[in-house]
Design a protein around this motif. Sequence first.
Motif, PDB file in Angstrom:
ATOM      1  N   UNK A  47      -5.552  45.645 -75.861  1.00 55.72           N
ATOM      2  CA  UNK A  47      -6.250  46.932 -75.761  1.00 55.72           C
ATOM      3  C   UNK A  47      -6.995  47.237 -77.062  1.00 55.72           C
ATOM      4  N   UNK A  48      -6.317  46.998 -78.176  1.00 56.68           N
ATOM      5  CA  UNK A  48      -6.938  47.313 -79.462  1.00 56.68           C
ATOM      6  C   UNK A  48      -8.107  46.380 -79.749  1.00 56.68           C
ATOM      7  N   UNK A  51     -11.133  47.418 -77.733  1.00 58.30           N
ATOM      8  CA  UNK A  51     -11.790  48.662 -78.136  1.00 58.30           C
ATOM      9  C   UNK A  51     -12.134  48.686 -79.625  1.00 58.30           C
ATOM     10  N   UNK A  53     -10.319  48.574 -82.301  1.00 58.41           N
ATOM     11  CA  UNK A  53      -9.488  49.422 -83.158  1.00 58.41           C
ATOM     12  C   UNK A  53      -8.640  48.534 -84.063  1.00 58.41           C
ATOM     13  N   UNK A  67      -9.808  61.672 -84.080  1.00 60.14           N
ATOM     14  CA  UNK A  67      -9.585  60.671 -83.035  1.00 60.14           C
ATOM     15  C   UNK A  67      -8.992  61.333 -81.793  1.00 60.14           C
ATOM     16  N   UNK A  71     -11.051  61.512 -78.033  1.00 56.48           N
ATOM     17  CA  UNK A  71     -10.566  60.855 -76.811  1.00 56.48           C
ATOM     18  C   UNK A  71     -10.249  61.910 -75.751  1.00 56.48           C
ATOM     19  N   UNK A 169      -4.148  55.885 -82.836  1.00 56.88           N
ATOM     20  CA  UNK A 169      -4.214  55.100 -81.601  1.00 56.88           C
ATOM     21  C   UNK A 169      -2.915  54.326 -81.368  1.00 56.88           C
ATOM     22  N   UNK A 172      -0.287  56.731 -80.208  1.00 60.61           N
ATOM     23  CA  UNK A 172      -0.626  57.165 -78.853  1.00 60.61           C
ATOM     24  C   UNK A 172      -0.274  56.086 -77.828  1.00 60.61           C
ATOM     25  N   UNK A 173      -0.776  54.879 -78.085  1.00 55.96           N
ATOM     26  CA  UNK A 173      -0.584  53.834 -77.070  1.00 55.96           C
ATOM     27  C   UNK A 173       0.897  53.469 -76.944  1.00 55.96           C
TER      28      UNK A 173
END
Lengths: 578, 187
Positions: A47-48, A51, A53, A67, A71, A169, A172-173
């Motif tokens: 995912x990172x 995107x 990140x 951030x 989002x 992030x 969050x993830x």
Amino acid sequence: MNTEILGIILIYLLSLGLAIPTGYYIARVYAGQKTWLDFMQPIESLFFRLSGINAQQAMTWEAHLRAMLTINLLWFLWAMFVLMNQGWLPLNPDQNPSMSPDLAFNTAVSFLVNCNLQHYSGETGVSYFAQVFCLMFLQFVTAGTGMAVCATVFKAMQARTAQDLGNFYVYFLKSCTRILLPFSIVLALFLAYNGTPMTWEGKAQLISLEGDTIQVSRGPAAAMIAIKQLGTNGGGYFGVNSAHPLENPSYLSNVAESIAIFLIPMAIVFALGFYLNRKRLAYMIFGVMTVGFLLLVIPTVYYEMQTPAIFQKMGIDTQSGATEGKEVRLGTAASAYWAIATTVTSNGSVNTMHDSLMPISGMTALLGMMINALYGGVGVGFLNFYVFIILAVFISGLMVGRTPEFLGKKIEAREIKIAMLVALLHPLLILGMTALAAYLSANQTPMGWWFLDAEGKSLAGGAWLNNPNFHGFSEMLYEYTSSAANNGSGFEGLADNNPFWNITTGIVLLLSRYIPIIGPVAIAGILANKKYIPASTGTLQTDTFTFGLMVFAVIFIVAALAFFPALTLGPLAEFFSS
Amino acid sequence: MKTNLFSSFILSLACLILFSGVYSSIIWGIAQFTPHQGKGEVLKVNQREVGFAKVGQNFNQIKYFQGRPSAVNYNAAGSGGSNKAYSNPDYQAFIRARIDTFLKYNSTIQKKQIPIELLTASGSGLDPHISPAGAEVQISRIARARNLSEAKIKDLVHKSIEQPLLGFLGKSQINVLALNIELDKLK
């Protein structure tokens, strides 16, 4: 002892028993230590990478907020798009229509801020696509947002002197993949085995025993119910939420769903203790929260198991308690317990109709949301409590003539101003908006476009009430309190699907989500930047019983007393007059 | 800000696939192996589906046990409670009317025997259950309507009681639809 009382004691003890190991686990996740879910690592890395990140990049508290807000804005746009176009989008077997702009705005905002006010009914108001790809999606990611911000504050509290507060992030993830997702899978499967539907087929149609044609709504419910309970979202699949016999099919499913309400909010407190290695501080916080919770839940259970005086006069068999709006399989005690569990945690799912609660129970439910920090929502509940701690440190510092310090950081005017603004915003929004609605109702002001009935005829203010007098006032007070607490439960008799309520509550929702997040993060960030002062004999101890009492007093003064006049006009007046 | 926007967009998309797509597929896939394939348990009479086991339905005929009052008339394409407050005078008048109606159809029953849940609307409007006492007070009416002995029906009611969870958590209850299906089988 009464089997109903035994049931709720067991529910509480199971929640507590599960919350402690969960807290340990959450602390390890945020600290980046090894856990048994490390097999999610490749997915997160993917995912990172996609995107762009950099997961190692440290962020300041300002960068965290930027951030987070960016989002969130994207999610809002996605929600508006889906809700206003669900009529023609796929997965709509019941052919439910797209939402009107004001309803879509209210729904999008209320799911975006983790409130889930729901001015629509799930069976007729949303498609399966909107349920799963919009509302349930938001239930994951907004809960993850709250937890991520909470993790940032944990990190800031730990820091001696630092700019580096970790990566938004990543917090969050990981909150979503390591905490919310696995627990949701377990609960969803448990519910599916207990009879909650999980199907893509539309309404079932059949002929009843008496020969009537009946239709029964269903859909991919189990998946959504699990996350709405765990993420303190509360937005039910069906219109009546967990009172619905398919959403909450049995006493056993009710036990599981009740535990899920408390699991993460409680665990976060223990996670703080493990994360900072300050268990006594966590016990102090947990103690204050628990005392507050018990003070609310005990009278509620007591009054709901009583019978309204009016029924006693009628001379019927009133053993079952106050059963209006309650389900037989759940009983009055478990319903009363849920009513408080859901309001203190900002969850907002219901298994009984709160509009039909006894007056005192209505008041305790309101108080749970007015305080909004007794366990509180996932992540954000702790943030609210953090504000109360900062205020308590300051006030007790003044009282005993010591420099106010918290965890080795001096608390100064700027932090107190922020904390006070956050603490005062809540009563300002609730009381101000309720005053407006009460004014419009009392004067029966013509509302024009703001309040139309089903035929498009304009109605006067006050026609939105389902009950007269004091209880009517409580309906309006409850709606704004629920919005400001990002709770989502309601006195559902209120006719709230019209531009007036959709838009005003929508604005309250936005202000009361983001400001109470920005405030504590700013305080924590500013404190983290300050020089660390080692504890000395002159330092105020914040993990003691005395300080716990102090925090409790601050909560009582700031949160409870501010609302006392409004409560006397609503539930208290109703109680003394009936 | 610009990088935030791009990163947020892709990350959101990935989350949408995982938390909406993959997660709901996993639950749906496993639900296929649950007793009712995730579609909800249906009760049948002579191979004909007559209702969902867990969703209450309307019983107007006096020969059937009746469930609780419903604010949505047991329309399971929706759901809802009355949301009435006990202090509401209209509501109180409504309850008195319900008592009178009940006594009219159950003439052998005294007012003090009517359990409160038979007079109050459920939260969902689809409550499938009543309490054992709620079935008890309807026995004599049904016995007369069906020309059966009260003892026989009483026996059936007792057999239909679902006990509390593990025998000590919550309350005992009776599923109205299941009871009525059995009732039709009585000779």
